[in-house]
Design a protein around this motif. Structure first.
Motif, mmCIF file in Angstrom:
data_model
loop_
_atom_site.group_PDB
_atom_site.id
_atom_site.type_symbol
_atom_site.label_atom_id
_atom_site.label_comp_id
_atom_site.label_asym_id
_atom_site.label_seq_id
_atom_site.Cartn_x
_atom_site.Cartn_y
_atom_site.Cartn_z
ATOM 1 N N PHE A 15 0.845 -1.190 0.000
ATOM 2 C CA PHE A 15 0.000 0.000 0.000
ATOM 3 C C PHE A 15 0.884 1.244 0.000
ATOM 4 C CE2 PHE A 15 -4.181 -1.713 0.819
ATOM 5 C CZ PHE A 15 -3.914 -2.957 1.352
ATOM 6 N N VAL A 16 0.474 2.242 -0.777
ATOM 7 C CA VAL A 16 1.138 3.541 -0.808
ATOM 8 C C VAL A 16 0.065 4.597 -0.600
ATOM 9 C CG1 VAL A 16 2.484 5.159 -2.203
ATOM 10 C CG2 VAL A 16 2.880 2.709 -2.427
ATOM 11 N N THR A 17 0.358 5.591 0.210
ATOM 12 C CA THR A 17 -0.567 6.705 0.433
ATOM 13 C C THR A 17 0.114 7.985 -0.007
ATOM 14 O OG1 THR A 17 -1.526 5.585 2.339
ATOM 15 C CG2 THR A 17 -1.939 7.930 2.154
ATOM 16 N N ASP A 18 -0.640 8.841 -0.675
ATOM 17 C CA ASP A 18 -0.100 10.136 -1.103
ATOM 18 C C ASP A 18 -1.208 11.173 -1.013
ATOM 19 O OD1 ASP A 18 1.705 12.018 -1.966
ATOM 20 O OD2 ASP A 18 2.227 10.955 -3.805
ATOM 21 N N GLN A 19 -0.866 12.392 -1.323
ATOM 22 C CA GLN A 19 -1.797 13.504 -1.193
ATOM 23 C C GLN A 19 -1.638 14.431 -2.391
ATOM 24 O OE1 GLN A 19 -1.614 15.314 2.660
ATOM 25 N NE2 GLN A 19 -2.391 17.265 1.925
ATOM 26 N N LEU A 20 -2.759 14.870 -2.947
ATOM 27 C CA LEU A 20 -2.746 15.836 -4.047
ATOM 28 C C LEU A 20 -2.476 17.237 -3.508
ATOM 29 C CD1 LEU A 20 -5.881 14.529 -5.983
ATOM 30 C CD2 LEU A 20 -3.481 14.029 -6.453
ATOM 31 N N SER A 21 -2.206 18.173 -4.396
ATOM 32 C CA SER A 21 -1.901 19.543 -3.965
ATOM 33 C C SER A 21 -3.083 20.211 -3.260
ATOM 34 C CB SER A 21 -1.461 20.392 -5.161
ATOM 35 O OG SER A 21 -2.497 20.457 -6.122
ATOM 36 N N ASP A 22 -4.305 19.733 -3.515
ATOM 37 C CA ASP A 22 -5.477 20.309 -2.847
ATOM 38 C C ASP A 22 -5.755 19.651 -1.491
ATOM 39 O OD1 ASP A 22 -6.521 17.843 -3.521
ATOM 40 O OD2 ASP A 22 -8.154 18.632 -4.747
ATOM 41 N N GLY A 23 -4.896 18.719 -1.059
ATOM 42 C CA GLY A 23 -5.047 18.074 0.239
ATOM 43 C C GLY A 23 -5.796 16.757 0.209
ATOM 44 N N CYS A 24 -6.362 16.395 -0.932
ATOM 45 C CA CYS A 24 -7.103 15.136 -1.056
ATOM 46 C C CYS A 24 -6.130 13.958 -1.022
ATOM 47 C CB CYS A 24 -7.890 15.143 -2.362
ATOM 48 S SG CYS A 24 -8.889 13.675 -2.613
ATOM 49 N N GLN A 25 -6.355 13.027 -0.088
ATOM 50 C CA GLN A 25 -5.489 11.859 0.041
ATOM 51 C C GLN A 25 -6.025 10.694 -0.779
ATOM 52 O OE1 GLN A 25 -4.840 10.844 4.125
ATOM 53 N NE2 GLN A 25 -3.569 12.630 4.507
ATOM 54 N N PHE A 26 -5.110 9.851 -1.243
ATOM 55 C CA PHE A 26 -5.499 8.645 -1.953
ATOM 56 C C PHE A 26 -4.523 7.528 -1.602
ATOM 57 C CE2 PHE A 26 -2.595 10.908 -4.687
ATOM 58 C CZ PHE A 26 -1.802 9.926 -5.258
ATOM 59 N N LYS A 27 -4.970 6.289 -1.848
ATOM 60 C CA LYS A 27 -4.159 5.113 -1.582
ATOM 61 C C LYS A 27 -4.033 4.293 -2.850
ATOM 62 C CE LYS A 27 -5.618 4.930 3.181
ATOM 63 N NZ LYS A 27 -6.312 4.227 4.233
ATOM 64 N N ILE A 28 -2.920 3.596 -2.964
ATOM 65 C CA ILE A 28 -2.679 2.696 -4.091
ATOM 66 C C ILE A 28 -2.315 1.327 -3.519
ATOM 67 C CG2 ILE A 28 -1.278 2.230 -6.139
ATOM 68 C CD1 ILE A 28 -0.654 5.265 -6.202
ATOM 69 N N LEU A 29 -2.984 0.301 -4.008
ATOM 70 C CA LEU A 29 -2.654 -1.075 -3.662
ATOM 71 C C LEU A 29 -2.100 -1.739 -4.909
ATOM 72 C CD1 LEU A 29 -2.716 -3.744 -2.047
ATOM 73 C CD2 LEU A 29 -5.102 -3.984 -2.771
ATOM 74 N N ASP A 30 -0.878 -2.253 -4.833
ATOM 75 C CA ASP A 30 -0.271 -3.005 -5.921
ATOM 76 C C ASP A 30 -0.163 -4.463 -5.502
ATOM 77 O OD1 ASP A 30 0.315 -0.959 -7.826
ATOM 78 O OD2 ASP A 30 1.972 -0.298 -6.562
ATOM 79 N N ILE A 31 -0.472 -5.365 -6.426
ATOM 80 C CA ILE A 31 -0.255 -6.791 -6.224
ATOM 81 C C ILE A 31 0.772 -7.210 -7.272
ATOM 82 C CG2 ILE A 31 -1.278 -9.089 -6.185
ATOM 83 C CD1 ILE A 31 -3.980 -7.705 -5.652
#
Length: 82
Positions: A15-31
């Motif tokens: 899992f990776v978590t990051d944030q856009l410039s507007d503050g919106c967070q998102f997660k990425i799951l790689d298999i």
């Protein structure tokens, strides 16, 4: 843990978590297949539940004929960084 010797012997999830410039967070799951280092599934969302993880694993196993899922009787999936 032994080193995989063939494809589909073991997958890893990270899992990776990051944030856009507007503050919106998102997660990425790689298999990823540990032998081939091929990303066999990916999910990007603001929130990733355990149910969605299970759905993605099922989808990858069903829709990727070259993947087919880990070949052991138990779920042979490592969770953590690559």
């Amino acid at each position: 843990m032994t080193v995989p010797m063939t494809v589909n012997q073991r997958w890893s999830m990270g899992f990776v978590t990051d944030q856009l410039s507007d503050g919106c967070q998102f997660k990425i799951l790689d298999i990823m297949g540990e032998y081939s280092r091929e990303v066999v599934g990916q999910l990007v969302s603001a929130s990733i539940s355990g149910q969605r993880v299970g759905q993605l694993l099922d989808q990858v196993a069903e829709t990727c004929p070259s993947v087919g899922g880990p070949d052991s009787n138990r779920h042979n999936i490592s969770i953590g960084g690559f």
